[in-house]
Enzyme design. Structure first.
Site, PDB file in Angstrom:
ATOM      1  N   ARG A 104      29.848  51.616  43.386  1.00  0.00           N
ATOM      2  CA  ARG A 104      30.546  51.458  44.666  1.00  0.00           C
ATOM      3  C   ARG A 104      31.772  52.356  44.685  1.00  0.00           C
ATOM      4  NH1 ARG A 104      33.409  46.044  47.151  1.00  0.00           N
ATOM      5  NH2 ARG A 104      35.041  46.597  45.669  1.00  0.00           N
ATOM      6  N   THR A 108      35.685  54.507  49.815  1.00  0.00           N
ATOM      7  CA  THR A 108      34.888  54.235  51.024  1.00  0.00           C
ATOM      8  C   THR A 108      34.172  52.891  50.959  1.00  0.00           C
ATOM      9  OG1 THR A 108      32.882  55.211  50.088  1.00  0.00           O
ATOM     10  CG2 THR A 108      34.406  56.711  51.208  1.00  0.00           C
ATOM     11  N   ASP A 200      37.655  42.003  38.985  1.00  0.00           N
ATOM     12  CA  ASP A 200      36.556  42.960  38.820  1.00  0.00           C
ATOM     13  C   ASP A 200      35.589  42.434  37.757  1.00  0.00           C
ATOM     14  OD1 ASP A 200      36.180  46.339  39.242  1.00  0.00           O
ATOM     15  OD2 ASP A 200      35.044  45.287  37.678  1.00  0.00           O
ATOM     16  N   ASP A 203      34.716  44.879  34.752  1.00  0.00           N
ATOM     17  CA  ASP A 203      35.835  45.046  33.815  1.00  0.00           C
ATOM     18  C   ASP A 203      36.062  43.780  32.998  1.00  0.00           C
ATOM     19  OD1 ASP A 203      36.347  47.658  34.480  1.00  0.00           O
ATOM     20  OD2 ASP A 203      37.829  47.161  36.015  1.00  0.00           O
TER      21      ASP A 203
HETATM   22  C1  PRP Z   1      30.731  45.727  41.691  1.00  0.00           C
HETATM   23  C2  PRP Z   1      29.847  44.507  41.573  1.00  0.00           C
HETATM   24  C3  PRP Z   1      28.761  44.790  42.558  1.00  0.00           C
HETATM   25  C4  PRP Z   1      29.507  45.520  43.642  1.00  0.00           C
HETATM   26  C5  PRP Z   1      29.704  44.572  44.772  1.00  0.00           C
HETATM   27  O1  PRP Z   1      30.198  46.777  40.989  1.00  0.00           O
HETATM   28  O2  PRP Z   1      29.369  44.273  40.268  1.00  0.00           O
HETATM   29  O3  PRP Z   1      27.718  45.586  42.030  1.00  0.00           O
HETATM   30  O4  PRP Z   1      30.754  45.939  43.094  1.00  0.00           O
HETATM   31  O5  PRP Z   1      30.315  45.187  45.817  1.00  0.00           O
HETATM   32  P1  PRP Z   1      29.638  45.402  47.227  1.00  0.00           P
HETATM   33  O6  PRP Z   1      28.986  44.124  47.616  1.00  0.00           O
HETATM   34  O7  PRP Z   1      30.838  45.725  48.097  1.00  0.00           O
HETATM   35  O8  PRP Z   1      28.682  46.550  47.162  1.00  0.00           O
HETATM   36  P2  PRP Z   1      30.896  48.218  40.809  1.00  0.00           P
HETATM   37  O9  PRP Z   1      30.433  49.162  41.872  1.00  0.00           O
HETATM   38  O10 PRP Z   1      32.385  48.041  40.713  1.00  0.00           O
HETATM   39  O11 PRP Z   1      30.282  48.772  39.474  1.00  0.00           O
HETATM   40  P3  PRP Z   1      30.283  48.194  37.997  1.00  0.00           P
HETATM   41  O12 PRP Z   1      29.314  47.036  37.969  1.00  0.00           O
HETATM   42  O13 PRP Z   1      29.787  49.350  37.203  1.00  0.00           O
HETATM   43  O14 PRP Z   1      31.674  47.781  37.629  1.00  0.00           O
HETATM   44  N1  URA Z   2      33.273  43.869  42.715  1.00  0.00           N
HETATM   45  C1  URA Z   2      33.907  43.048  41.853  1.00  0.00           C
HETATM   46  O1  URA Z   2      33.726  43.138  40.645  1.00  0.00           O
HETATM   47  N2  URA Z   2      34.744  42.139  42.362  1.00  0.00           N
HETATM   48  C2  URA Z   2      34.980  42.002  43.683  1.00  0.00           C
HETATM   49  O2  URA Z   2      35.754  41.124  44.078  1.00  0.00           O
HETATM   50  C3  URA Z   2      34.300  42.869  44.551  1.00  0.00           C
HETATM   51  C4  URA Z   2      33.442  43.794  44.039  1.00  0.00           C
END
Ligand code: PRP
Ligand code: URA
Length: 209
Positions: A104, A108, A200, A203
């Site tokens: 994500r 944006t 997050d 993380d």
């Molecule tokens: C986070 C989470 C979802 C996404 C949700 O992942 O684990 O996959 O954001 O957000 P959305 O509903 O607005 O699309 P991220 O893109 O941060 O990647 P990661 O799992 O590698 O940390």
């Molecule tokens: N991704 C996350 O990990 N946490 C949030 O709150 C939204 C997107």
């Protein structure tokens, strides 16, 4: 419009509270995500068909049941969905696993798909999409689009915490897809984070911040 199932099992409520707590370290956080995923899968598969079979105990023949109906594919969205996958795979060892990588964009909030490796017979399977967070819903919709492009017709989304905005996005784009979640939170902040949420998920799971 697709159905949203919000779990209220006491164990789920209890574990969710520790998960949200900012003092919870990443080892315990990962264990809680695994436990919650297992409890959620237990509830979500409640209506899965079974067929009767006989089983020989050391003493006699007994009536038993085995899982029937459509085979399951577990589809974690990388990377945070991985912790849910390991738990549900233990619960449903006959399931195949498909990995979908979606990133994500923090500016944006648009999802960018970078990887997809699905079971060959995904079109015949019921897919369980796993992601702890359903925020804008962009990642879930992108994952469902990929699954449908591969012929998959029965899809469920399992998200530990959902935002109303994410639920609406999935429902508008894919009214046939059911959503299973342990909490529907208040709103998304300006950075696309769920409030109150848990921060997050990636993380906190992997200790990357
Ligand atoms: C986070 C989470 C979802 C996404 C949700 O992942 O684990 O996959 O954001 O957000 P959305 O509903 O607005 O699309 P991220 O893109 O941060 O990647 P990661 O799992 O590698 O940390
Ligand atoms: N991704 C996350 O990990 N946490 C949030 O709150 C939204 C997107």
């Amino acid at each position: 419009m697709s159905k949203v199932h919000v779990f209220d099992h006491p164990l789920i409520l209890h574990k969710m509270t520790i998960l949200r707590d900012k003092r919870t370290g990443h080892k315990e956080f990962r264990e809680l995500v695994e436990e919650l995923a297992m409890l959620m899968a237990y509830e979500a598969t409640r209506s899965h068909p079974v067929k009767e079979i006989d089983v020989e105990t050391p003493l006699a023949k007994a009536r038993g049941w085995t899982i029937a109906g459509q085979e399951i594919a577990i589809v974690p969205i990388l990377r945070a969905g991985l912790a849910m996958e390991s738990a549900i795979s233990r619960l449903i060892p006959t399931a195949r696993v498909g990995h979908v990588g979606i990133w994500r964009d923090p500016q944006t909030l648009e999802p960018h798909s970078y990887y997809a490796k699905l079971p060959q017979d995904i079109a015949d399977r019921e897919a369980m999409v796993l992601d702890p967070m359903l925020a804008t819903g962009g990642s879930a919709v992108a994952c469902i689009n990929t699954l449908k492009q591969h012929g998959c017709r029965t899809i469920r989304v399992m998200a530990i915490i959902s935002a109303p905005e994410g639920i609406k996005k999935v429902q508008d784009a894919h009214p046939d897809v059911e959503i299973f979640t342990a909490a529907v939170d208040d709103y998304l902040n300006d950075h696309g984070y769920i409030v109150p949420g848990l921060g997050d998920a990636g993380d906190r799971l992997f200790g990357t911040k």
